[in-house]
Design an enzyme around this catalytic site. Structure first.
Site, PDB file in Angstrom:
ATOM      1  CE  LYS A  22      -1.969   1.610   3.928  1.00 50.01           C
ATOM      2  NZ  LYS A  22      -1.622   3.179   4.176  1.00 50.01           N
ATOM      3  CG  ASN A  23       2.486   2.658   3.722  1.00 47.21           C
ATOM      4  OD1 ASN A  23       1.155   3.049   3.335  1.00 47.21           O
ATOM      5  ND2 ASN A  23       2.988   2.626   5.042  1.00 47.21           N
ATOM      6  NE  ARG A  92      -0.010  12.574   6.602  1.00 46.05           N
ATOM      7  CZ  ARG A  92       0.449  13.707   7.116  1.00 46.05           C
ATOM      8  NH1 ARG A  92      -0.331  14.669   7.369  1.00 46.05           N
ATOM      9  NH2 ARG A  92       1.878  14.218   7.308  1.00 46.05           N
ATOM     10  CB  CYS A 116      -5.975   6.210  10.311  1.00 44.31           C
ATOM     11  SG  CYS A 116      -6.217   4.541   9.628  1.00 44.31           S
ATOM     12  NE  ARG A 121      -1.054   9.988  10.343  1.00 46.22           N
ATOM     13  CZ  ARG A 121      -1.261   8.938   9.429  1.00 46.22           C
ATOM     14  NH1 ARG A 121      -1.374   9.328   8.196  1.00 46.22           N
ATOM     15  NH2 ARG A 121      -0.922   7.811   9.597  1.00 46.22           N
ATOM     16  N   PRO A 122       0.817  16.804  10.909  1.00 52.80           N
ATOM     17  CG  PRO A 122       2.498  18.066  12.079  1.00 52.80           C
ATOM     18  CD  PRO A 122       1.633  16.686  12.129  1.00 52.80           C
ATOM     19  CB  ILE A 123       1.465  19.339   5.655  1.00 50.33           C
ATOM     20  CG1 ILE A 123       0.540  20.427   5.534  1.00 50.33           C
ATOM     21  CG2 ILE A 123       0.485  17.829   5.606  1.00 50.33           C
ATOM     22  CD1 ILE A 123      -0.191  20.694   4.459  1.00 50.33           C
ATOM     23  CG  ASP A 124       5.564  21.023  10.335  1.00 44.53           C
ATOM     24  OD1 ASP A 124       5.033  20.004  10.053  1.00 44.53           O
ATOM     25  OD2 ASP A 124       6.555  20.974  10.784  1.00 44.53           O
ATOM     26  CG  LEU A 125       8.609  17.853   8.755  1.00 48.28           C
ATOM     27  CD1 LEU A 125       8.733  16.662   9.079  1.00 48.28           C
ATOM     28  CD2 LEU A 125       9.709  18.514   8.866  1.00 48.28           C
ATOM     29  CG  ASP A 305       2.781   1.789   9.365  1.00 48.41           C
ATOM     30  OD1 ASP A 305       2.236   2.715  10.109  1.00 48.41           O
ATOM     31  OD2 ASP A 305       3.031   2.061   8.124  1.00 48.41           O
ATOM     32  NE  ARG A 397      -7.321   4.076   5.423  1.00 53.15           N
ATOM     33  CZ  ARG A 397      -7.230   5.622   5.690  1.00 53.15           C
ATOM     34  NH1 ARG A 397      -7.915   6.043   6.610  1.00 53.15           N
ATOM     35  NH2 ARG A 397      -6.631   6.340   4.845  1.00 53.15           N
TER      36      ARG A 397
HETATM   37  C1  UD1 Z   1       4.011   7.295   6.073  1.00 53.05           C
HETATM   38  C2  UD1 Z   1       3.258   5.872   6.068  1.00 53.05           C
HETATM   39  C3  UD1 Z   1       2.654   5.484   7.510  1.00 53.05           C
HETATM   40  C4  UD1 Z   1       3.705   5.210   8.338  1.00 53.05           C
HETATM   41  C5  UD1 Z   1       4.424   6.757   8.499  1.00 53.05           C
HETATM   42  C6  UD1 Z   1       5.980   6.404   9.375  1.00 53.05           C
HETATM   43  C7  UD1 Z   1       2.388   6.321   3.779  1.00 53.05           C
HETATM   44  C8  UD1 Z   1       1.137   6.247   2.766  1.00 53.05           C
HETATM   45  N1  UD1 Z   1       2.095   6.056   5.071  1.00 53.05           N
HETATM   46  O1  UD1 Z   1       3.205   8.055   6.485  1.00 53.05           O
HETATM   47  O2  UD1 Z   1       2.030   4.231   7.180  1.00 53.05           O
HETATM   48  O3  UD1 Z   1       3.207   4.983   9.606  1.00 53.05           O
HETATM   49  O4  UD1 Z   1       5.117   6.670   7.036  1.00 53.05           O
HETATM   50  O5  UD1 Z   1       6.572   5.223   8.824  1.00 53.05           O
HETATM   51  O6  UD1 Z   1       3.323   5.679   3.224  1.00 53.05           O
HETATM   52  N2  UD1 Z   1       5.396  14.919  10.426  1.00 53.05           N
HETATM   53  C9  UD1 Z   1       5.234  16.315  10.892  1.00 53.05           C
HETATM   54  N3  UD1 Z   1       5.068  17.194   9.950  1.00 53.05           N
HETATM   55  C10 UD1 Z   1       5.054  16.818   8.338  1.00 53.05           C
HETATM   56  C11 UD1 Z   1       5.134  15.743   8.060  1.00 53.05           C
HETATM   57  C12 UD1 Z   1       5.303  14.692   9.063  1.00 53.05           C
HETATM   58  O7  UD1 Z   1       5.472  16.662  12.002  1.00 53.05           O
HETATM   59  O8  UD1 Z   1       4.871  17.805   7.737  1.00 53.05           O
HETATM   60  C13 UD1 Z   1       5.381  13.990  11.381  1.00 53.05           C
HETATM   61  C14 UD1 Z   1       4.047  13.176  11.657  1.00 53.05           C
HETATM   62  O9  UD1 Z   1       3.001  13.726  12.217  1.00 53.05           O
HETATM   63  C15 UD1 Z   1       4.767  12.046  12.336  1.00 53.05           C
HETATM   64  C16 UD1 Z   1       5.997  11.841  11.878  1.00 53.05           C
HETATM   65  O10 UD1 Z   1       6.504  13.177  11.138  1.00 53.05           O
HETATM   66  O11 UD1 Z   1       4.715  12.055  13.678  1.00 53.05           O
HETATM   67  C17 UD1 Z   1       6.207  10.805  10.669  1.00 53.05           C
HETATM   68  O12 UD1 Z   1       5.283  11.143   9.622  1.00 53.05           O
HETATM   69  P1  UD1 Z   1       5.855  10.463   8.095  1.00 53.05           P
HETATM   70  O13 UD1 Z   1       6.987  10.021   7.903  1.00 53.05           O
HETATM   71  O14 UD1 Z   1       5.562  11.785   7.176  1.00 53.05           O
HETATM   72  O15 UD1 Z   1       4.716   9.626   7.709  1.00 53.05           O
HETATM   73  P2  UD1 Z   1       3.747   9.672   6.332  1.00 53.05           P
HETATM   74  O16 UD1 Z   1       4.478   9.859   5.196  1.00 53.05           O
HETATM   75  O17 UD1 Z   1       2.210  10.400   6.789  1.00 53.05           O
END
Ligand code: UD1
Length: 420
Positions: A22-23, A92, A116, A121-125, A305, A397
């Site tokens: 999936k990922n 997401r 989920c 799960r912010p998008i600041d990065l 996960d 999912r």
């Molecule tokens: C992906 C996976 C998810 C897995 C996660 C960590 C997919 C579709 N999903 O999610 O199954 O659990 O990697 O291995 O591939 N964060 C911030 N700001 C941001 C982005 C992330 O603070 O802009 C934080 C998130 O809240 C979280 C951490 O960074 O605490 C890890 O997130 P990230 O590695 O980005 O995970 P996803 O890509 O969302």
């Protein structure tokens, strides 16, 4: 409303193939719009997240059709660069459409993504990285608008090795002028799969799987045929199914190196392993030993996960285990459901203390997220009597017909549709 019924106590045996990841498939589907030629993807299970991503692609004019496990994608007519809340809010991974739309259309507007509910799960990065590529970003209530007409290759250092941000930078920069170097990049195998997919379209991306990824921009990408990697989290879940039931089972179509941290923990619990060409056999003790400590980390650390599934195993192992969730801040909600089955788990913030018990009792429980739901299914396999698991849509999912996978191994599990 669909439920899973599990009659616990059956031994498992035999072999099972693991479906596509999936990922990996979600960002690869997004990346398919970076060309206007046909893309054929194999090993794409009909998971609800994958089907939702196809709806997102259809919304922007990118057609796709399914032939079994393969998807045939025609991105030639893609012209939309806006994702409304009703689509982005379901998934997401819709955030990875940002990099893909910028790479194709040099602009994008999208509602803030969903998924989920396992934390903030912010998008600041993502935003910071796009700014680093000289993308102009305007926030507007619940959505963001990005203008990439002046995008150019740059050095991007991630404060945290975010999986989605690494993928977004790769997709946004792959057709940008100049070279982009991502440092502190995520090292997950799904990033390597995305790199391999992009390179099969003519991209020049190097270094995935390490902390430094180099992207030399190219002016165009061509169509391709590509096979998506197998799902290491589904594989890990099935290995735990073997361990929790004390059953020797074999997984086919797996990469054992992707499972190293999970296999290491199962070995600590007393399981032994045999490896073949793309197969892994787990041979567990009748009752596993507690592993003492499970701490989630970015790859190659123990995957967040797999945290819930490993906690379910610890709940019936001999001894006490501390589980620390370092990646997401709200990933222990399933523990309340395991407690209804007799588990001895105390949760405080990001830490769970799991005292192994001899037996769990089957009862009615509900999934509250994808992996937590899988943990309840695993607990049901070993519990006395019947466990009914509601809100199966979360499990769907990421696991394609989990009941069929486990039944093929000999579990007594079925899906029913109840009207409420
Ligand atoms: C992906 C996976 C998810 C897995 C996660 C960590 C997919 C579709 N999903 O999610 O199954 O659990 O990697 O291995 O591939 N964060 C911030 N700001 C941001 C982005 C992330 O603070 O802009 C934080 C998130 O809240 C979280 C951490 O960074 O605490 C890890 O997130 P990230 O590695 O980005 O995970 P996803 O890509 O969302």
């Amino acid at each position: 409303m669909e439920k899973l019924y599990v009659a616990g106590g059956r031994k498992l045996s035999g072999e099972i193939g693991v479906h596509g990841s999936k990922n990996a498939v979600l960002p690869i589907l997004a990346a398919a719009i970076l060309t206007d030629e046909e893309v054929v993807l194999h090993n794409c299970p009909a998971l609800s997240d994958v089907e939702n991503m196809r709806r997102i692609l259809a919304h922007i004019g990118c057609r796709s059709r399914r032939e079994g496990e393969s998807l045939i994608i025609d991105p030639s007519g893609a012209d939309g660069w806006e994702l409304p809340e009703r689509l982005a809010g379901r998934l997401r991974s819709s955030i990875t459409m940002l990099g893909a739309m910028l790479g194709r259309f040099a602009r994008a507007r999208l509602a803030l993504p969903g998924g989920c509910d396992i934390g903030l799960r912010p998008i600041d990065l993502h935003i910071k990285a796009m700014s680093g590529l000289n993308v102009a970003i305007y926030e507007d209530g619940g959505s963001i608008f990005c203008d990439a007409r002046n995008i150019r290759g740059a050095d991007i250092h991630l404060d945290y090795p975010s999986v989605g941000t690494t993928e977004n930078v790769m997709m946004a920069s792959v057709r940008a002028f100049g070279t982009t170097v991502i440092t502190n990049a995520a090292k997950e195998p799904e990033i390597t799969d995305l790199q391999n997919f992009l390179n099969s379209m003519g991209a020049r991306v190097f270094g995935a799987g390490t902390g430094t990824i180099i992207i030399h921009g190219v002016s165009r990408l061509h169509g391709t045929e590509y096979t998506v990697m197998s799902d290491r989290i589904v594989a890990g879940t099935l290995l735990v199914a073997g361990a929790i039931t004390g059953s020797r089972i074999t997984l086919e179509r797996v990469h054992k190196e992707h499972l190293a941290s999970v296999i290491a923990k199962l070995r600590e619990g007393g399981s032994t392993f045999e490896f073949g060409d793309a197969t892994v056999t787990v041979d567990p003790p009748e009752r596993s030993l507690s592993v003492g400590l499970v701490e989630t980390l970015p790859y190659p650390g123990f995957p967040t996960d797999m945290q819930a599934q490993m906690t379910a195993l610890q709940a019936v192992s001999v001894g006490t285990c501390i589980v620390v969730e370092n990646v997401f801040e709200n990933r222990f909600r399933y523990c309340a459901e395991l407690r209804k089955m007799g588990a001895n788990i105390t949760v405080k913030n990001r830490v769970a203390v799991v005292g192994g018990v001899q037996r769990l009792q089957g009862t009615a429980v509900s999934s509250c997220d994808l992996r937590g739901g899988a943990a309840l299914v695993l607990a049901g396999l070993i519990a006395d009597g019947i466990t009914t698991i509601g809100d199966v849509q979360y499990i769907d999912r990421g696991y394609y017909r989990i009941e069929d996978m486990l039944s093929a191994l000999g579990a007594d599990i079925r899906r029913t549709t109840e009207t409420v």
